[in-house]
Design a protein around this motif. Structure first.
Motif, PDB file in Angstrom:
ATOM      1  N   ASP A 202      -3.342  -0.052  -9.920  1.00 35.44           N
ATOM      2  CA  ASP A 202      -4.530  -0.335 -10.727  1.00 35.44           C
ATOM      3  C   ASP A 202      -4.996   0.886 -11.503  1.00 35.44           C
ATOM      4  O   ASP A 202      -5.628   0.750 -12.557  1.00 35.44           O
ATOM      5  CB  ASP A 202      -5.661  -0.838  -9.814  1.00 35.44           C
ATOM      6  N   ALA A 203      -4.706   2.082 -11.010  1.00 29.83           N
ATOM      7  CA  ALA A 203      -5.146   3.292 -11.702  1.00 29.83           C
ATOM      8  C   ALA A 203      -4.369   3.536 -12.991  1.00 29.83           C
ATOM      9  O   ALA A 203      -4.879   4.168 -13.919  1.00 29.83           O
ATOM     10  CB  ALA A 203      -5.016   4.501 -10.778  1.00 29.83           C
ATOM     11  N   PHE A 204      -3.123   3.048 -13.063  1.00 31.05           N
ATOM     12  CA  PHE A 204      -2.275   3.209 -14.260  1.00 31.05           C
ATOM     13  C   PHE A 204      -1.638   1.862 -14.573  1.00 31.05           C
ATOM     14  O   PHE A 204      -0.447   1.649 -14.334  1.00 31.05           O
ATOM     15  CB  PHE A 204      -1.205   4.279 -14.028  1.00 31.05           C
TER      16      PHE A 204
ATOM     17  N   THR B 114       0.844  -1.196   0.000  1.00 30.71           N
ATOM     18  CA  THR B 114       0.000   0.000   0.000  1.00 30.71           C
ATOM     19  C   THR B 114       0.873   1.237   0.000  1.00 30.71           C
ATOM     20  O   THR B 114       1.851   1.321   0.748  1.00 30.71           O
ATOM     21  CB  THR B 114      -0.914   0.006   1.239  1.00 30.71           C
ATOM     22  N   LEU B 115       0.513   2.195  -0.837  1.00 32.20           N
ATOM     23  CA  LEU B 115       1.230   3.465  -0.890  1.00 32.20           C
ATOM     24  C   LEU B 115       0.811   4.349   0.284  1.00 32.20           C
ATOM     25  O   LEU B 115      -0.382   4.540   0.539  1.00 32.20           O
ATOM     26  CB  LEU B 115       0.931   4.180  -2.208  1.00 32.20           C
TER      27      LEU B 115
ATOM     28  N   GLN C   1       6.044   6.089   0.149  1.00 37.27           N
ATOM     29  CA  GLN C   1       6.650   4.782   0.365  1.00 37.27           C
ATOM     30  C   GLN C   1       5.584   3.695   0.236  1.00 37.27           C
ATOM     31  O   GLN C   1       4.389   3.941   0.403  1.00 37.27           O
ATOM     32  CB  GLN C   1       7.311   4.691   1.734  1.00 37.27           C
ATOM     33  N   ILE C   2       6.062   2.489  -0.094  1.00 30.69           N
ATOM     34  CA  ILE C   2       5.190   1.320  -0.197  1.00 30.69           C
ATOM     35  C   ILE C   2       5.510   0.398   0.965  1.00 30.69           C
ATOM     36  O   ILE C   2       6.661   0.002   1.157  1.00 30.69           O
ATOM     37  CB  ILE C   2       5.398   0.576  -1.533  1.00 30.69           C
TER      38      ILE C   2
ATOM     39  N   MET D 177      -3.293   3.677  -2.460  1.00 25.31           N
ATOM     40  CA  MET D 177      -3.323   2.853  -3.666  1.00 25.31           C
ATOM     41  C   MET D 177      -2.611   1.523  -3.426  1.00 25.31           C
ATOM     42  O   MET D 177      -1.628   1.456  -2.687  1.00 25.31           O
ATOM     43  CB  MET D 177      -2.656   3.582  -4.838  1.00 25.31           C
ATOM     44  N   THR D 178      -3.114   0.476  -4.068  1.00 25.30           N
ATOM     45  CA  THR D 178      -2.487  -0.844  -3.990  1.00 25.30           C
ATOM     46  C   THR D 178      -1.392  -0.945  -5.039  1.00 25.30           C
ATOM     47  O   THR D 178      -1.649  -0.727  -6.224  1.00 25.30           O
ATOM     48  CB  THR D 178      -3.518  -1.957  -4.202  1.00 25.30           C
TER      49      THR D 178
END
Length: 391
Positions: free
Chosen positions: A239-241, A59-60, A215-216, A283-284
């Motif tokens: 998933d968005a890009f 996760t961001l 960071q992730i 975001m995932t």
């Protein structure tokens, strides 16, 4: 005439049975031959590139995310910021109703004035007592009592001043300010809402320090974490890009493991440059960490490694069973020769990308047909039986 018809009927049936038997035998012989020829499914060894990667999901999150709460209870009177607003250090975010805090401050100031008056009186009595004691007009006990009253008045005055200071601080806490510069990513209060600061400080706002630096937080299995090191290059998608690859670097491998249903994972923190501002908190991220790379090496499909031929049990009992088990435990593949003969080949494996595996040692070359599957698992299935039943 009737005898002739009966004889013809018998011979006709016999001829028909004979024709069907010959035709069925020829058919099954032909099909059986084709099955024998197509018994093994093979894939060829080849030369190519292998990129071994570790995949994980995460996760961001902002690098610095501050939860802004309140140390005092009260009713929200004003809101000065909303979602996505930029804030600076010390900027007012919200105000609580200050009426109760102001009243408490006035009361403590009055108590301080009363204690100051008592202190002046005690000080004057203590001074007079000293003068009288010097002239032997009072006893030492009276002098000690005056000194004790003066010290008690001093302590009471200090207590009153501390109470005033505490109420002033509570009044200042009624105005909620931003501790850092950043952007408001969450607001959990509205005007008129009552917030209670009791055993746990309520979160009123969440402020991200800088969304350009993110960071992730990813979970990596314990079997893969040994191949990861700080500074390693990382690629990931969101998933968005889905058609765009983003880059990052391993920033930290946290030592605190997470155990769920006997599965141990570690949090691998990946630093991400978000200068373009496309990535958003929450975001995932689908992470791929490259751990090894081989160019133009001999490789085989992974399905080849899963093939084990079925052989009839040989005489000799347990000893032969143990020998066959040892042979199966050794890493070997099976090459199909031109005469449909299986030849076991011992190999030493290198890295894998999940589809192909590198061959480090072994009597193999590009183009060798390696068995992937035996289409006939038991010999009894290879034999075809034909029966004809008359009713």
């Amino acid at each position: 005439m009737q005898k002739f018809k009966a004889l013809f009927s018998r011979t006709g049936w016999l001829g028909l049975i004979l024709v069907l038997a010959l035709g069925g035998g020829a058919y099954f012989a032909f099909v059986g031959k084709d099955k024998a020829q197509a018994r093994y499914k093979t894939q060829a060894a080849d030369v190519g590139d292998i990129h071994q990667v570790i995949t994980a999901n995460g996760t961001l999150n902002p690098v610095v995310l501050v939860n802004v709460g309140t140390q005092v209870s009260g009713t929200v009177k004003r809101l000065h910021v909303d979602f996505n607003n930029q804030v600076t250090p010390g900027q007012v975010l919200a105000e609580l109703d200050p009426s109760l805090f102001q009243a408490a401050l006035h009361q403590s100031e009055a108590n301080q004035a009363n204690s100051d008056a008592g202190l002046k009186l005690a000080q004057a009595k203590e001074k007079r007592a000293r003068e009288l004691l010097a002239k032997n007009f009072i006893s030492q006990t009276a002098m000690d009592e005056a000194a004790q009253a003066f010290e008690a008045a001093q302590a009471q005055a200090r207590l009153a001043r501390a109470q005033v200071e505490r109420d002033r601080i509570n009044l200042r806490y009624a105005v909620i300010r931003s501790p850092i510069a950043g952007v408001v990513v969450a607001r959990s209060i509205d005007v008129g809402q009552t917030v209670a600061a009791s055993f746990q400080t309520p979160t009123l706002f969440q402020i991200a320090k800088d969304l350009r630096d993110m960071q992730i937080d990813s979970s990596v299995a314990e079997a893969d974490v040994g191949a990861i090191f700080v500074g390693q290059s990382v690629r990931f998608t969101v998933d968005a890009f889905q058609d765009k690859n983003f880059n990052g670097k391993v920033k930290q491998i946290r030592l605190n493991p997470t155990v769920q249903q006997n599965v141990v994972t570690y949090n691998v923190v990946v630093g991400v440059d978000n200068s373009e501002g496309q990535l958003l908190p929450g975001m995932t991220a689908h992470v791929k960490i490259a751990v090894a790379d081989r160019k133009q090496v001999l490789r085989i499909p992974n399905a080849v490694l899963r093939f084990k031929p079925e052989t009839p049990e040989e005489e000799g009992g347990k000893n032969n069973k143990r020998e066959r088990k040892k042979k199966e435990e050794a890493t070997q593949v099976y090459r199909l020769e031109k005469d449909d003969k299986l030849v076991p080949v011992k190999v030493k494996l290198g890295i894998t990308d999940g589809t192909h595996t590198e061959i480090v040692e072994g009597d193999l070359k590009a183009g060798d047909a390696l068995v992937v599957k035996d289409t006939v698992q038991k010999k009894s299935k290879e034999k075809s039986s034909f029966s004809f039943r008359m009713f």
